[in-house]
Design an enzyme around this catalytic site. Structure first.
Site, mmCIF file in Angstrom:
data_model
loop_
_atom_site.group_PDB
_atom_site.id
_atom_site.type_symbol
_atom_site.label_atom_id
_atom_site.label_comp_id
_atom_site.label_asym_id
_atom_site.label_seq_id
_atom_site.Cartn_x
_atom_site.Cartn_y
_atom_site.Cartn_z
ATOM 1 N N ASP A 15 -0.141 -7.087 2.420
ATOM 2 C CA ASP A 15 -0.865 -6.268 1.455
ATOM 3 C C ASP A 15 -0.113 -6.279 0.120
ATOM 4 O O ASP A 15 1.055 -6.680 0.062
ATOM 5 C CB ASP A 15 -0.988 -4.847 2.017
ATOM 6 C CG ASP A 15 -1.693 -3.901 1.079
ATOM 7 O OD1 ASP A 15 -2.805 -4.221 0.624
ATOM 8 O OD2 ASP A 15 -1.123 -2.826 0.781
ATOM 9 N N ASP A 17 -0.757 -3.646 -3.135
ATOM 10 C CA ASP A 17 -0.487 -2.317 -3.703
ATOM 11 C C ASP A 17 0.121 -1.394 -2.653
ATOM 12 O O ASP A 17 -0.445 -1.192 -1.579
ATOM 13 C CB ASP A 17 -1.784 -1.692 -4.225
ATOM 14 C CG ASP A 17 -2.432 -2.537 -5.306
ATOM 15 O OD1 ASP A 17 -1.785 -2.768 -6.335
ATOM 16 O OD2 ASP A 17 -3.582 -2.977 -5.111
ATOM 17 N N ASP A 175 0.788 -0.852 4.172
ATOM 18 C CA ASP A 175 1.342 0.478 3.923
ATOM 19 C C ASP A 175 0.407 1.604 4.329
ATOM 20 O O ASP A 175 0.715 2.769 4.082
ATOM 21 C CB ASP A 175 1.674 0.639 2.432
ATOM 22 C CG ASP A 175 0.430 0.799 1.562
ATOM 23 O OD1 ASP A 175 0.359 1.773 0.789
ATOM 24 O OD2 ASP A 175 -0.484 -0.039 1.667
#
Length: 227
Positions: A15, A17, A175
């Site tokens: 991922d 961001d 995240d």
């Protein structure tokens, strides 16, 4: 229980961001310009952090709803947001400590690497290049690359196809619960960093195969799981 890999890992899908780059400053600044241009009240960075992770459309709609703006403003808001973000992409963001080391550890183990994000592909590629992360990845797919976004498993499955590796041999690194839900549905093992956004919720409450305080720990995590 830790994920018991049925075969050695061949690839990793990472991922962007909240995992590789802290982009909250960019998001907040772009949304602030958007709201100001529409004559709407501002929102705090803390509020914006809770909206990150499901793509620009979700980010804009949630922000408009938060300030009590009518949903009919969405198209105008989208245009203003896109223009603002394009002008400042990467200027108020920073690569997380350990991110470069983590990517090097994955590459050093011979894993093929792809970046998969719900961020528009144009912005994702520009950000990776600006922050010196682009060379780490063989493929980069944004939220506009496929018919659906994470947490739907489709983007992960399509990325696995593009890499030519099965999902069960592809580690997902993210995240948030979006990343974990997509990975579980796709049949991929998943590890989450603890410093990201996760919609303002503690990430350790998300079902995952492991948690990292820093991406620089990923080599040790892989060694531990393999042992």
């Amino acid at each position: 229980m830790p994920f018991a890999a049925p075969q050695p890992l061949l690839a990793a899908i990472v991922d962007l961001d909240g995992t590789l780059v802290d982009t909250l400053g960019d998001f907040h600044a772009a949304l602030s310009e958007m709201l100001h241009g529409l004559g709407l009240p501002p929102v705090s960075a803390e509020v914006v952090a809770g909206f990150i992770g499901k793509g620009s459309e979700h980010l804009i709609r949630q922000t408009l709803a938060h300030v009590g703006a009518p949903a009919a403003l969405y198209e105008r808001a989208w245009d203003r947001y896109q223009a603002a973000y394009r002008g400042l992409n990467g200027r108020l963001s920073a690569v997380y400590p350990g991110a470069q080391e983590g990517m090097a550890q994955l590459a050093g183990r011979g894993l093929r690497l792809a970046c998969l994000t719900n961020k528009p592909g144009e912005f994702a590629r520009d950000l990776l290049a600006t922050k010196g992360l682009a060379p780490a990845f063989e493929l980069v797919f944004g939220g506009d690359a496929f018919e659906r976004k994470k947490p739907d498993p489709l983007p992960l499955l399509r990325t696995c196809e593009a890499l030519g590796v099965p999902p069960q041999a592809t580690l997902v690194v993210g995240d948030s619960r979006n990343d974990a839900a997509a990975a579980r549905a796709a049949g991929c093992p998943v590890v989450l960093v603890t410093y990201g956004y996760n919609h303002g919720e503690p990430v350790r409450g998300v079902d995952a195969d492991g948690y990292l305080e820093s991406l620089a720990q990923i080599g040790g995590w892989l060694d531990e799981r393999a042992g």
